[in-house]
Design a protein around this motif. Structure first.
Motif, PDB file in Angstrom:
ATOM      1  N   PRO A 154       0.835  -1.214   0.000  1.00 46.49           N
ATOM      2  CA  PRO A 154       0.000   0.000   0.000  1.00 46.49           C
ATOM      3  C   PRO A 154       0.867   1.260   0.000  1.00 46.49           C
ATOM      4  CG  PRO A 154      -0.825  -1.601   1.579  1.00 46.49           C
ATOM      5  CD  PRO A 154       0.482  -2.141   1.082  1.00 46.49           C
ATOM      6  N   ASN A 155       0.383   2.276  -0.689  1.00 46.81           N
ATOM      7  CA  ASN A 155       1.065   3.575  -0.827  1.00 46.81           C
ATOM      8  C   ASN A 155       2.298   3.518  -1.725  1.00 46.81           C
ATOM      9  OD1 ASN A 155      -0.744   5.059   0.718  1.00 46.81           O
ATOM     10  ND2 ASN A 155       0.333   4.579   2.626  1.00 46.81           N
ATOM     11  N   THR A 156       2.465   2.428  -2.465  1.00 44.19           N
ATOM     12  CA  THR A 156       3.548   2.354  -3.448  1.00 44.19           C
ATOM     13  C   THR A 156       3.057   2.915  -4.777  1.00 44.19           C
ATOM     14  OG1 THR A 156       4.483   0.391  -2.402  1.00 44.19           O
ATOM     15  CG2 THR A 156       5.138   0.823  -4.668  1.00 44.19           C
ATOM     16  N   ILE A 157       3.891   3.707  -5.432  1.00 45.19           N
ATOM     17  CA  ILE A 157       3.523   4.291  -6.727  1.00 45.19           C
ATOM     18  C   ILE A 157       3.687   3.229  -7.803  1.00 45.19           C
ATOM     19  CG2 ILE A 157       4.120   6.059  -8.434  1.00 45.19           C
ATOM     20  CD1 ILE A 157       5.081   7.795  -6.071  1.00 45.19           C
ATOM     21  N   ILE A 158       2.629   2.980  -8.548  1.00 36.79           N
ATOM     22  CA  ILE A 158       2.676   1.932  -9.567  1.00 36.79           C
ATOM     23  C   ILE A 158       2.604   2.500 -10.983  1.00 36.79           C
ATOM     24  CG2 ILE A 158       1.709   0.197  -8.025  1.00 36.79           C
ATOM     25  CD1 ILE A 158      -1.003   0.605  -9.305  1.00 36.79           C
ATOM     26  N   ASN A 159       2.303   3.786 -11.115  1.00 35.95           N
ATOM     27  CA  ASN A 159       2.239   4.376 -12.450  1.00 35.95           C
ATOM     28  C   ASN A 159       2.519   5.878 -12.343  1.00 35.95           C
ATOM     29  OD1 ASN A 159       1.963   4.559 -15.171  1.00 35.95           O
ATOM     30  ND2 ASN A 159      -0.269   4.393 -15.216  1.00 35.95           N
ATOM     31  N   GLU A 160       3.100   6.416 -13.396  1.00 33.48           N
ATOM     32  CA  GLU A 160       3.443   7.848 -13.425  1.00 33.48           C
ATOM     33  C   GLU A 160       2.828   8.475 -14.674  1.00 33.48           C
ATOM     34  OE1 GLU A 160       7.508  10.316 -12.613  1.00 33.48           O
ATOM     35  OE2 GLU A 160       7.563   8.912 -14.291  1.00 33.48           O
ATOM     36  N   HIS A 161       2.015   9.508 -14.489  1.00 33.92           N
ATOM     37  CA  HIS A 161       1.337  10.134 -15.616  1.00 33.92           C
ATOM     38  C   HIS A 161       2.118  11.325 -16.172  1.00 33.92           C
ATOM     39  CE1 HIS A 161      -2.078   7.569 -14.669  1.00 33.92           C
ATOM     40  NE2 HIS A 161      -1.894   7.908 -13.399  1.00 33.92           N
ATOM     41  N   HIS A 162       2.735  12.079 -15.308  1.00 29.77           N
ATOM     42  CA  HIS A 162       3.765  13.013 -15.766  1.00 29.77           C
ATOM     43  C   HIS A 162       4.797  13.187 -14.656  1.00 29.77           C
ATOM     44  CE1 HIS A 162       1.430  16.850 -14.308  1.00 29.77           C
ATOM     45  NE2 HIS A 162       2.268  16.458 -13.375  1.00 29.77           N
ATOM     46  N   LYS A 163       6.007  13.465 -15.071  1.00 29.83           N
ATOM     47  CA  LYS A 163       7.129  13.501 -14.142  1.00 29.83           C
ATOM     48  C   LYS A 163       7.108  14.776 -13.309  1.00 29.83           C
ATOM     49  CE  LYS A 163      10.169  10.607 -16.965  1.00 29.83           C
ATOM     50  NZ  LYS A 163      10.102   9.479 -16.003  1.00 29.83           N
ATOM     51  N   GLY A 164       7.607  14.634 -12.098  1.00 31.88           N
ATOM     52  CA  GLY A 164       7.799  15.792 -11.232  1.00 31.88           C
ATOM     53  C   GLY A 164       9.248  16.231 -11.264  1.00 31.88           C
ATOM     54  N   TYR A 165       9.491  17.484 -10.888  1.00 33.28           N
ATOM     55  CA  TYR A 165      10.855  18.026 -10.944  1.00 33.28           C
ATOM     56  C   TYR A 165      11.168  18.819  -9.686  1.00 33.28           C
ATOM     57  CZ  TYR A 165      10.993  16.706 -15.855  1.00 33.28           C
ATOM     58  OH  TYR A 165      10.974  15.981 -17.026  1.00 33.28           O
ATOM     59  N   LEU A 166      12.409  18.679  -9.242  1.00 33.14           N
ATOM     60  CA  LEU A 166      12.945  19.447  -8.125  1.00 33.14           C
ATOM     61  C   LEU A 166      14.004  20.397  -8.642  1.00 33.14           C
ATOM     62  CD1 LEU A 166      13.485  16.576  -5.529  1.00 33.14           C
ATOM     63  CD2 LEU A 166      11.884  18.469  -5.241  1.00 33.14           C
ATOM     64  N   PHE A 167      13.982  21.622  -8.143  1.00 34.08           N
ATOM     65  CA  PHE A 167      15.071  22.565  -8.404  1.00 34.08           C
ATOM     66  C   PHE A 167      15.838  22.724  -7.106  1.00 34.08           C
ATOM     67  CE2 PHE A 167      16.470  27.156  -8.730  1.00 34.08           C
ATOM     68  CZ  PHE A 167      17.564  26.862  -9.519  1.00 34.08           C
ATOM     69  N   ARG A 168      16.983  22.039  -7.041  1.00 38.69           N
ATOM     70  CA  ARG A 168      17.764  21.931  -5.807  1.00 38.69           C
ATOM     71  C   ARG A 168      16.862  21.336  -4.716  1.00 38.69           C
ATOM     72  NH1 ARG A 168      22.291  24.144  -7.617  1.00 38.69           N
ATOM     73  NH2 ARG A 168      22.165  25.921  -9.030  1.00 38.69           N
ATOM     74  N   ASP A 169      16.492  22.072  -3.701  1.00 35.43           N
ATOM     75  CA  ASP A 169      15.639  21.507  -2.656  1.00 35.43           C
ATOM     76  C   ASP A 169      14.202  22.019  -2.754  1.00 35.43           C
ATOM     77  OD1 ASP A 169      16.217  24.089  -2.040  1.00 35.43           O
ATOM     78  OD2 ASP A 169      16.587  23.760   0.094  1.00 35.43           O
ATOM     79  N   ARG A 170      13.854  22.636  -3.865  1.00 35.37           N
ATOM     80  CA  ARG A 170      12.506  23.206  -4.029  1.00 35.37           C
ATOM     81  C   ARG A 170      11.736  22.427  -5.092  1.00 35.37           C
ATOM     82  NH1 ARG A 170      12.082  29.550  -4.986  1.00 35.37           N
ATOM     83  NH2 ARG A 170      12.915  29.437  -2.865  1.00 35.37           N
ATOM     84  N   LEU A 171      10.481  22.122  -4.769  1.00 30.44           N
ATOM     85  CA  LEU A 171       9.642  21.386  -5.712  1.00 30.44           C
ATOM     86  C   LEU A 171       9.124  22.322  -6.797  1.00 30.44           C
ATOM     87  CD1 LEU A 171       8.265  18.609  -6.280  1.00 30.44           C
ATOM     88  CD2 LEU A 171       6.295  19.498  -5.003  1.00 30.44           C
ATOM     89  N   LEU A 172       9.478  22.016  -8.053  1.00 33.52           N
ATOM     90  CA  LEU A 172       8.950  22.794  -9.179  1.00 33.52           C
ATOM     91  C   LEU A 172       7.561  22.297  -9.576  1.00 33.52           C
ATOM     92  CD1 LEU A 172      12.054  23.084 -11.541  1.00 33.52           C
ATOM     93  CD2 LEU A 172      11.062  24.877 -10.119  1.00 33.52           C
ATOM     94  N   ARG A 173       7.427  20.971  -9.607  1.00 30.17           N
ATOM     95  CA  ARG A 173       6.150  20.376  -9.994  1.00 30.17           C
ATOM     96  C   ARG A 173       6.081  18.970  -9.418  1.00 30.17           C
ATOM     97  NH1 ARG A 173       4.852  19.079 -16.238  1.00 30.17           N
ATOM     98  NH2 ARG A 173       6.078  17.214 -15.741  1.00 30.17           N
ATOM     99  N   PRO A 174       4.968  18.609  -8.776  1.00 33.57           N
ATOM    100  CA  PRO A 174       4.871  17.244  -8.248  1.00 33.57           C
ATOM    101  C   PRO A 174       4.650  16.242  -9.377  1.00 33.57           C
ATOM    102  CG  PRO A 174       2.804  18.411  -7.902  1.00 33.57           C
ATOM    103  CD  PRO A 174       3.778  19.418  -8.460  1.00 33.57           C
ATOM    104  N   ALA A 175       5.071  15.013  -9.138  1.00 31.15           N
ATOM    105  CA  ALA A 175       4.799  13.938 -10.095  1.00 31.15           C
ATOM    106  C   ALA A 175       3.337  13.515  -9.942  1.00 31.15           C
ATOM    107  CB  ALA A 175       5.728  12.760  -9.837  1.00 31.15           C
TER     108      ALA A 175
END
Length: 202
Positions: A154-175
């Motif tokens: 449970p709570n394991t990611i099994i599929n990704e619809h679009h990728k998330g990105y980090l800029f250093r330690d800041r989240l640009l966009r969640p996956a």
């Protein structure tokens, strides 16, 4: 008669003192004027030095502000310069695809461009958020759906619809992901859990 010719005591007090002559007073006055002129000159020099320092500080502030504005205005210059070769490769891939072929050269070209772009991102501190197979993290992932699965925890990611990105330690966009959830409890019957079927208590 001898007593009449005797000088008063207060007159005898000035007998040993000398009174400055006019020339001595003029010399003393001249000396005081010279000292005053020297102090005025020193004061003027200090004021001029102060004005120069104020001007230097003002110029320094203006220079710092200009440099700050330039830094903000051209902050992305290095990133843009590094992306230019990626654009060159993309243009070559498009030109090659327009020349015909079975499409594989276009796919290869696009893959090469993607790799180059990711390398540029990595160079500038932008990395992809780990997703498939990772444990769901609401700080980095956004759940689009949950799917019952006995294959994944449970709570394991099994599929990704679009990728998330980090800029250093800041989240640009969640996956954007799909997360596994536990299948229904096989022992639960008629909507009652084991706890519900247990003794009611004392």
């Amino acid at each position: 008669m001898a007593e009449e010719s005797k000088k008063p005591d207060h007159m005898s007090d000035f007998a040993g003192e000398s009174i400055d002559s006019p020339s001595e007073l003029q010399d003393e006055l001249a000396e005081l004027r010279e000292k005053l002129q020297a102090k005025e000159k020193e004061s003027k020099e200090n004021y001029e030095r102060y004005l120069r320092q104020v001007a230097e500080v003002d110029n320094f502030k203006k220079r710092v502000n200009r440099e700050k504005e330039d830094a903000i205005r051209y902050a992305n210059e290095n990133l843009i310069r590094d992306i230019l070769p990626v654009i060159d490769n993309l243009e070559r891939a498009v030109a090659h695809a327009q020349g015909g072929g079975n499409g594989k050269p276009l796919v290869d070209g696009v893959e090469m461009v993607l790799r180059g772009l990711l390398e540029v991102f990595s160079k500038h501190g932008v990395v992809q958020v780990p997703a498939v197979g990772a444990v769901f993290d609401p700080g980095k992932h956004e759940a689009m759906a949950q799917i019952e699965s006995s294959e994944y925890e449970p709570n394991t990611i099994i599929n990704e619809h679009h990728k998330g990105y980090l800029f250093r330690d800041r989240l640009l966009r969640p996956a954007l992901v799909t997360v596994a959830k536990a299948p229904p409890d096989k022992d639960a019957k008629n909507g009652q859990s084991e706890v519900e079927k247990g003794p009611a208590g004392d």
